[in-house]
Write an enzyme that holds these catalytic residues in place. Structure first.
Site, PDB file in Angstrom:
ATOM      1  N   TYR A 113      37.958  22.156  13.713  1.00  0.00           N
ATOM      2  CA  TYR A 113      38.451  21.462  12.525  1.00  0.00           C
ATOM      3  C   TYR A 113      39.954  21.272  12.669  1.00  0.00           C
ATOM      4  O   TYR A 113      40.418  20.896  13.732  1.00  0.00           O
ATOM      5  CB  TYR A 113      38.041  22.246  11.262  1.00  0.00           C
ATOM      6  N   LYS A 168       9.312  13.926   8.899  1.00  0.00           N
ATOM      7  CA  LYS A 168       9.635  13.064  10.026  1.00  0.00           C
ATOM      8  C   LYS A 168      10.853  13.599  10.784  1.00  0.00           C
ATOM      9  O   LYS A 168      10.873  13.647  12.020  1.00  0.00           O
ATOM     10  CB  LYS A 168       9.926  11.656   9.509  1.00  0.00           C
ATOM     11  N   ALA A 272       1.395  -2.332  10.177  1.00  0.00           N
ATOM     12  CA  ALA A 272       0.809  -1.824  11.417  1.00  0.00           C
ATOM     13  C   ALA A 272      -0.035  -2.873  12.119  1.00  0.00           C
ATOM     14  O   ALA A 272       0.100  -3.094  13.330  1.00  0.00           O
ATOM     15  CB  ALA A 272      -0.037  -0.583  11.124  1.00  0.00           C
TER      16      ALA A 272
END
Length: 495
Positions: A113, A168, A272
Site C-alpha cells: 500500500y 459461478k 442456448a
C-alpha cells in the site's frame, strides 16, 4: 422419474425413547416417505431419551415437510429442528476475498500500500496495458447479470440472482484459478446494462454475461464486444454450445455416423438453442431443424420476429413444417434446451436407428432419460444423476483461463470450436468413449487445463480448427496440457 437428491437434503434432529426399537422405527418411517437416508447419528444419550440427527435426501421442499410430519407423528418422538443443508451452504455467502501478499509489518504495508503503491499506479498511468500484469485484472472476470432469466426461475431480480452468481464465481476459482465476482445490476434496461459494463470493465480481464433474458442478451453481448477491449462471453449461449458440440462429437463416434449425414433437431431457440445452431453450422450437418413453442421454424411462419427469421435463414433447408413430432421423425439427433416433457416415447422411437437424444431442460428434461434409452443409443441430460451430464462448468472456467492467459481482447468461433474439441478429447483421446461416457466428469481435473490450452493457442497463434470424422476433431489438441495461467510465474512480466 425424479429421485431424491442432495439439492433437497435435510437433517432432522429428533428426540426418541431410549428403546432398542427407536432407531428402526425412525429409519423405517423415513424410508416409507420415499426419502433416502444418508446419515444417522446419535448426538445425545440420556437415561430417558436419545437425540438423533437423521440426514436424508428428499424430492422437494414439500417432501421435506412431509418427512418431518411423519417423524413427529411417531409415538414418543419429538422433532426439535430441521436444517436445510442447501441453505446452510449459503449462509454468509459462498465466496470471499483473500490477500495474496503478506501484511505482517511496516515493510509489507509500505510495498503493498502506501507509499510504494503510488509507483505502481504511476507506471499504469503511463502504460495502461500494465494493469494486466500488475493488478488483479490479469486473472479476474465479472459475472454480470440483471436477474431476468435465472435458471428455470425466470425474472426474479438481481438480489435473488446473487446465489447463482456466487456459485459461478466459486466454480471459476475452483476449476481454473480465475478470480470472478458477482455483478448483479438493478436494471433490465439494455442501455443501462451496457453502460454499467463499460464503467466497470477496467477492473476485469473479461466479462461473463449470465442469466440475461433473450433476445436482449444478444444485443448486449454484441454491443459490448464492439465497445470493450476485453472478451465478453454469454455463458448461457456459448458455454452450452461448446459442451453440446463436444458431447455430440463423441456421441457420433459411438453410433458411427458423420455429422454431414445427420439431420439434427434443436428444440428451443432462445439463448442456448440459437448458439448451438450457430456453432453446429460450422460443422456442416446435413440439416438442422429448429423448433419452438409454436412448432418448426420456417421462412413462411407468420408469427416470426427478427430473431426467428434469422433462425429460419440458417436452418430447415427443405422448408419442413409441423410440430416437434414431425421434426424428429427420421431425425438422427435431438438437442433439447427448452422445457420438460415435450418429447414422447413414440417420438424417440420414430427417430432414425442409433439415435442420439440430448434432453437438457433442467431440472426435468424434455423426455424421461430411462424412456429415451429404450430407443436411442446415446442419451444425455443436464442432470447429475444420469450418465452424460452436459454441464457448462466443463467449458467456462478453462475457456476464460485461456482468454486471460493470452491477454485476449475478443472471442472467435475458432476458440469455441477448439474448446469443444478439447472437452471431447479428454474422453476420446484416451479411448474411453462409450454410450454412457461421451463427456468427462465436471470434476475431471484435466478438463479446464485442456480447454485453456486449446483456447490460448488459438488466441495467440490464430490457428484454426480442422474438421475431421464424426464432427471434427481438433488437430493437435493436447489433452491435459497445463495452461500457463495455472502456474504462479508470469512469463511476460518485465519488472
Amino acid at each position: 422419474m425424479p429421485v431424491p437428491g442432495p439439492g433437497y437434503s435435510i437433517t432432522v434432529r429428533v428426540e426418541a425413547p431410549p428403546s432398542a426399537d427407536a432407531a428402526g422405527d425412525l429409519t423405517t418411517a423415513v424410508g416409507r416417505t420415499g426419502a433416502v437416508i444418508t446419515a444417522f447419528d446419535v448426538v445425545e444419550s440420556h437415561s430417558d431419551r436419545i437425540v438423533v440427527d437423521i440426514t436424508c435426501n428428499s424430492l422437494s421442499a414439500d417432501h421435506a415437510e412431509d418427512i418431518t410430519e411423519v417423524l413427529e407423528a411417531l409415538p414418543g418422538m419429538h422433532v426439535r429442528k430441521v436444517s436445510d443443508r442447501t441453505f446452510l451452504v449459503h449462509l454468509g455467502g459462498k465466496i470471499e476475498v483473500n490477500s495474496k501478499v503478506a501484511l505482517a509489518n511496516r515493510d509489507d504495508l509500505s510495498r503493498a500500500y502506501t507509499p510504494g503503491v503510488a509507483r505502481v499506479c504511476t507506471a499504469i498511468a503511463k502504460n495502461p496495458d500494465d494493469a494486466r500484469r500488475l493488478t488483479v485484472k490479469r486473472s479476474s472476470v465479472a459475472v454480470l447479470t440483471d436477474g431476468s432469466a435465472v435458471l428455470g426461475l425466470g425474472n426474479i431480480g438481481p438480489e435473488a440472482a446473487l446465489p447463482v452468481m456466487e456459485g459461478k464465481a466459486a466454480l471459476f476459482k475452483k476449476f481454473a484459478g480465475v478470480n470472478a465476482w458477482p455483478v448483479c445490476l438493478d436494471t433490465q434496461d439494455t442501455e443501462e446494462i451496457i453502460r454499467a459494463a463499460e464503467l466497470l470493465a477496467p477492473v476485469y480481464g473479461g466479462i461473463n454475461l449470465e442469466d440475461i433474458a433473450a433476445p436482449r442478451c444478444f444485443e448486449i453481448e454484441a454491443r459490448l464486444r464492439e465497445k470493450l477491449n476485453i472478451p465478453v462471453f454469454h455463458d448461457d449461449q456459448h458455454g452450452t454450445a461448446i459442451v453440446v458440440l463436444g458431447a455430440l462429437r463423441n456421441a457420433l463416434r459411438v453410433v458411427d455416423k458423420d455429422l454431414s449425414d445427420c439431420r439434427v433437431v434443436v428444440c428451443g431457440v432462445g439463448a442456448a438453442g440459437s448458439a448451438i445452431i450457430r456453432l453446429l453450422r460450422k460443422k456442416d450437418p446435413a440439416d438442422i431443424i429448429a423448433v419452438d413453442i409454436d412448432g418448426i421454424v420456417h421462412s413462411e411462419r407468420q408469427d416470426a420476429d427478427e430473431h426467428l427469421r434469422s433462425i429460419a435463414e440458417q436452418t430447415n433447408a427443405e422448408e419442413r413444417t409441423g410440430t416437434l413430432s414431425d421434426a424428429v421423425r427420421g431425425a438422427d439427433v435431438f438437442i433439447g434446451v427448452s422445457a420438460p416433457n415435450l418429447l414422447s416415447e413414440d417420438d424417440v422411437a420414430a427417430m432414425n436407428d442409433d439415435a442420439i437424444v440430448f434432453a437438457l431442460a433442467n431440472p426435468d428434461p424434455e423426455v424421461d432419460p430411462l424412456v429415451a434409452q429404450r430407443h436411442a443409443t446415446v442419451v444425455a441430460t443436464g442432470r447429475s444423476d444420469y450418465p452424460n451430464q452436459i454441464n457448462n462448468v466443463l467449458a467456462f472456467p478453462g475457456f476464460f483461463r485461456g482468454l486471460l492467459d493470452a491477454h485476449a481482447h475478443d472471442i472467435t468461433d475458432d476458440m469455441m470450436l477448439a474448446a469443444s474439441n478439447a472437452i471431447a478429447d479428454v474422453v476420446d483421446g484416451n479411448d474411453r468413449v462409450n454410450a454412457s461416457f461421451i463427456v468427462p466428469s465436471v470434476f475431471d481435473t484435466t478438463v479446464a487445463p485442456a480447454v485453456a490450452d486449446a483456447v490460448r493457442r488459438v488466441a495467440v497463434s490464430g490457428e484454426s480448427v480442422t474438421p475431421a470424422a464424426h464432427g471434427g476433431a481438433a488437430g493437435g489438441t493436447v489433452v491435459g496440457a497445463v495452461a500457463p495461467g495455472f502456474a504462479e510465474l508470469d512469463e511476460d512480466a518485465d519488472i
